[in-house]
Design an enzyme around this catalytic site. Structure first.
Site, short mmCIF file in Angstrom:
data_model
loop_
_atom_site.label_atom_id
_atom_site.label_comp_id
_atom_site.label_asym_id
_atom_site.label_seq_id
_atom_site.Cartn_x
_atom_site.Cartn_y
_atom_site.Cartn_z
N CYS A 152 45.77 43.67 44.51
CA CYS A 152 47.11 43.13 44.74
C CYS A 152 47.07 42.07 45.82
O CYS A 152 46.64 42.34 46.95
CB CYS A 152 48.07 44.24 45.16
SG CYS A 152 49.72 43.59 45.49
N ASN B 246 39.94 42.69 41.99
CA ASN B 246 39.40 42.81 40.64
C ASN B 246 40.11 41.87 39.68
O ASN B 246 41.34 41.77 39.70
CB ASN B 246 39.61 44.24 40.12
CG ASN B 246 38.58 45.21 40.64
OD1 ASN B 246 37.40 45.01 40.46
ND2 ASN B 246 39.04 46.26 41.31
N HIS C 103 35.47 39.36 40.96
CA HIS C 103 36.73 39.53 41.67
C HIS C 103 37.45 38.19 41.75
O HIS C 103 36.81 37.14 41.88
CB HIS C 103 36.48 40.11 43.06
CG HIS C 103 36.17 41.59 43.03
ND1 HIS C 103 36.20 42.38 44.14
CD2 HIS C 103 35.86 42.41 41.98
CE1 HIS C 103 35.91 43.63 43.78
NE2 HIS C 103 35.69 43.67 42.49
N ARG D 13 39.33 53.71 38.54
CA ARG D 13 38.44 54.11 39.64
C ARG D 13 38.40 53.02 40.72
O ARG D 13 39.05 53.12 41.74
CB ARG D 13 37.02 54.40 39.10
CG ARG D 13 36.16 55.27 40.01
CD ARG D 13 35.49 54.57 41.17
NE ARG D 13 34.66 53.44 40.74
CZ ARG D 13 34.16 52.55 41.58
NH1 ARG D 13 34.41 52.63 42.88
NH2 ARG D 13 33.44 51.54 41.13
N ASP D 14 37.71 51.95 40.45
CA ASP D 14 37.56 50.87 41.44
C ASP D 14 38.93 50.31 41.84
O ASP D 14 39.17 49.97 43.00
CB ASP D 14 36.69 49.76 40.82
CG ASP D 14 36.21 48.73 41.83
OD1 ASP D 14 36.28 48.99 43.04
OD2 ASP D 14 35.76 47.66 41.39
N HIS E 73 30.73 41.43 36.94
CA HIS E 73 31.85 42.13 37.61
C HIS E 73 32.41 41.15 38.64
O HIS E 73 31.88 41.00 39.73
CB HIS E 73 31.29 43.40 38.28
CG HIS E 73 32.29 44.22 39.01
ND1 HIS E 73 32.68 45.48 38.59
CD2 HIS E 73 32.98 44.00 40.16
CE1 HIS E 73 33.56 45.98 39.45
NE2 HIS E 73 33.76 45.10 40.41
#
Lengths: 301, 301
Positions: free
Chosen positions: B240, B249, B209, B15-16, B207
């Site tokens: 990416c 992420n 990044h 999803r994310d 969460h």
């Protein structure tokens, strides 16, 4: 949680980094990189090594590089010197500090420097004696401290034994290298705790490779164990993820960003460091290996 | 140093991750990825979102994806549902859990979901009421917990206020998102300490990044503060480093490697996870964003 107020970064890009890049680097490019790093405030810069160019062609001409650089007052310029011949060349070239290189595993020692660990230490004895006489400090590298590509696991006690020996021989600082980058924070903390039984915390440095992405976590773990010196490589030189044989040095920019965030003083200007990394990455025609640099470059693009 | 014995990973790649990739992804490819992740033992998989395809075209057809997947007994399949319409679609599609998405900063809330923080919380109220009636658990995301691209610094007290509100409304788990990846371990620990005053540790998720390379260091810092749940994205999907607008992420493989090294149980098979990441990376024609995957792929090359 008590972290050090200051950390010393040892910039290994011009030596450990460039010698693992496949793209040839001219003396002029090496000199420019080192000047850029001095301008950015790096306190210690490993300029090159004095070994046979047969073994490490990328480091041929290190004496010309030493002769060509601008020396910043706040920076110390060092060289890797595996033996007496190399030490004398380094001294002539004007290295302010030298380093010797041992392994914590017999397998790596044999494959990398073609002798046993104890034979390697014997070879360093005359270097340490000559350095003491010349008033030159010697740093001792220990590789494979958290795993060996040939022997697998390396006991912390074995690392401690080699570190203690180098320290007893006169090395003022012992750099513990996770050469294959397989270490994780728990093992790192246990290692530091074990080695600091025999070498003072203030004489230890962490040298982490980011091959498995664990380097910054391991550096944070080391800080929590009282380590105040870390080796790193601008732009992640030597560790391009798309190059064969990449060794994966952690990028200096990413370490400085971490330390800045923790409120730890390094004396380094991150913006200038990023520019230094961008320039050498362009020269080498490879992507910049620092995530911080890539993020900042994107912001400014 | 006391670390949790077990950690739950919430896989947000389908999803994310995919919604931030520029390469279009077919429902068939999404289904294959989710099946690969289930086979690798991921305990929670965010399958898709039920929002207008005008806003997030990559997530169009999430009901087909739900219909097409094999459901592994050990995995929970979830969906992002910003409003009642989305919630009803998710329920029909067979989502076992849903999530709502708030911001800790007013600037991000306005730019991202076009309303104030308190308006967004009001919108979630009927979703939470309906979910309670249907016996469906709701997860609450809070974004920009360690910095906002529009507002800059975000006070921990503000994050705590939003987290407390979502928890009070009935969210069983609050995922704290460092959306722009600028956080470092000290700020992370202070944030967790502050938020855990108002939401129990067991109900918090991290969460992170990896835009600035700090994600694993922040996860280690969170573990030291008692966090036991982390969000991650296989192959670093959505982040990416060579794509524009990358959100960064952290790669699930790198988190699992870290946790394995710390002796923390996840129930995930790292080898199968790496294969899942390699397959979707090939589909997207992009390099695998996991350092662990790249290192392992090189070993086997």
């Amino acid at each position: 949680m008590s972290l050090p107020a200051k950390v010393k970064l040892v910039e290994v890009g011009p030596r450990d980094g460039l010698q693992n890049e496949s793209h040839p680097v001219s003396s002029a490019d090496r000199i420019r990189l080192i000047n850029d790093l001095g301008a950015a405030g790096l306190p210690v810069i490993e300029v090159g090594s004095f070994v046979s160019p047969k073994w490490v062609p990328q480091m041929a001409g290190s004496e010309q590089v030493f002769a060509g650089i601008n020396r910043y007052a706040g920076s110390t310029y060092t060289a890797l010197t595996p033996n007496m011949k190399g030490f004398e060349q380094a001294l002539t070239a004007g290295a302010q500090e030298v380093a010797v290189f041992a392994a914590a595993s017999e397998g790596f020692s044999q494959k990398n420097i073609n002798c046993s660990i104890s034979e390697s230490l014997q070879r360093f004895e005359p270097v340490l004696a000559a350095a003491a006489q010349a008033g030159i400090r010697v740093r001792g590298y220990v590789s494979c401290v958290l795993g060996c590509p040939y022997d697998g696991d390396v006991p912390a006690s074995q690392v401690a034994a080699v570190a203690r020996e180098l320290y007893a021989m006169g090395c003022y600082e012992i750099s513990l290298g996770d050469t294959i980058g397989t270490g994780t924070p728990g093992a790192t903390r246990q290692l530091i705790a074990r080695v600091s039984d025999v070498v003072p915390h203030a004489a230890l440095a962490g040298h982490f490779h980011d091959t498995y992405g664990q380097a910054l976590a391991n550096i944070y773990a080391s800080l929590l164990e009282g380590v105040q010196v870390f080796d790193s490589s601008v732009a992640g030189l030597g560790g391009c993820p798309y190059a064969k044989g990449a060794t994966g040095n952690v990028a200096s920019e990413d370490v400085v960003y971490l330390l800045n965030g923790l409120g730890i003083d390094t004396g380094i200007d991150l913006g200038s460091l990023i520019e230094a990394g961008n320039r050498i990455s362009e020269t080498l025609e490879r992507p910049n290996g620092s995530r911080v640099a890539r993020a900042k470059n994107k912001q400014h693009a």
